[in-house]
Design a protein around this motif. Sequence first.
Motif, PDB file in Angstrom:
ATOM      1  N   ALA A  11       0.163   8.155  -4.153  1.00  0.00           N
ATOM      2  CA  ALA A  11       0.936   8.035  -2.923  1.00  0.00           C
ATOM      3  C   ALA A  11       1.646   9.353  -2.676  1.00  0.00           C
ATOM      4  CB  ALA A  11       1.950   6.901  -3.042  1.00  0.00           C
ATOM      5  N   CYS A  12       1.553   9.831  -1.453  1.00  0.00           N
ATOM      6  CA  CYS A  12       2.069  11.150  -1.132  1.00  0.00           C
ATOM      7  C   CYS A  12       3.067  11.051   0.025  1.00  0.00           C
ATOM      8  CB  CYS A  12       0.898  12.045  -0.745  1.00  0.00           C
ATOM      9  SG  CYS A  12       1.316  13.770  -0.616  1.00  0.00           S
ATOM     10  N   TRP A  45       5.552   6.112  -0.835  1.00  0.00           N
ATOM     11  CA  TRP A  45       6.427   5.799  -1.976  1.00  0.00           C
ATOM     12  C   TRP A  45       6.772   4.310  -1.993  1.00  0.00           C
ATOM     13  CZ3 TRP A  45       9.062   9.280  -5.470  1.00  0.00           C
ATOM     14  CH2 TRP A  45       8.596  10.606  -5.376  1.00  0.00           C
ATOM     15  N   ALA A  52       3.687   2.529  -3.176  1.00  0.00           N
ATOM     16  CA  ALA A  52       3.483   2.742  -4.613  1.00  0.00           C
ATOM     17  C   ALA A  52       4.385   1.822  -5.426  1.00  0.00           C
ATOM     18  CB  ALA A  52       3.747   4.210  -4.972  1.00  0.00           C
ATOM     19  N   ALA A  81       3.431   8.563  -7.479  1.00  0.00           N
ATOM     20  CA  ALA A  81       3.952   9.002  -6.184  1.00  0.00           C
ATOM     21  C   ALA A  81       4.359  10.461  -6.307  1.00  0.00           C
ATOM     22  CB  ALA A  81       5.141   8.151  -5.760  1.00  0.00           C
TER      23      ALA A  81
END
Length: 159
Positions: free
Chosen positions: A9-10, A22, A25, A41
């Motif tokens: 997750a970015c 986030w 995640a 993340a």
Amino acid sequence: MMERVLLLACGNPLRGDDAAGWWIAEAVRERLSSAEIEVAACQQLTPEMAERVSHAECVIFVDATASAQPGSVSFEPLAEARAAPAALTHHLHPAALLELARLLYGRTPRRAFALLIGGQSFSLAQELSEPARRALPEAIRKIEAFVTQRTAKSLADGI
């Protein structure tokens, strides 16, 4: 043995809807076991992640985008880039990270997906906009369904 799924997750947790990854995640981490999925993340994809990606059988990249309808959720297959990533960069596109894993470690995941949430606001804030917040359950359900289906298939196939 089950196939290893990696969720990356970015986003920036201080930039409004950019934090959607986030939030996803964290929810996935609470709902699925670490035997089913590895969750990480980060604020951006970096070359250092190539080794981790090379060990996965499947990678799901999760991010928010300003290019889609706010509140939309897409879950699409992703192909690796066919050109080497630019040198001396600290930020990579998911396809470039897949290509870097192949170049450095001789292996890429068999499958990769991009789960994108359409964001409305990326300004300084720790809260998601209403459209992004409403999209979270659908995004989490898609990931859970995908991982659960893969786990059941792996068990049925004796993998």
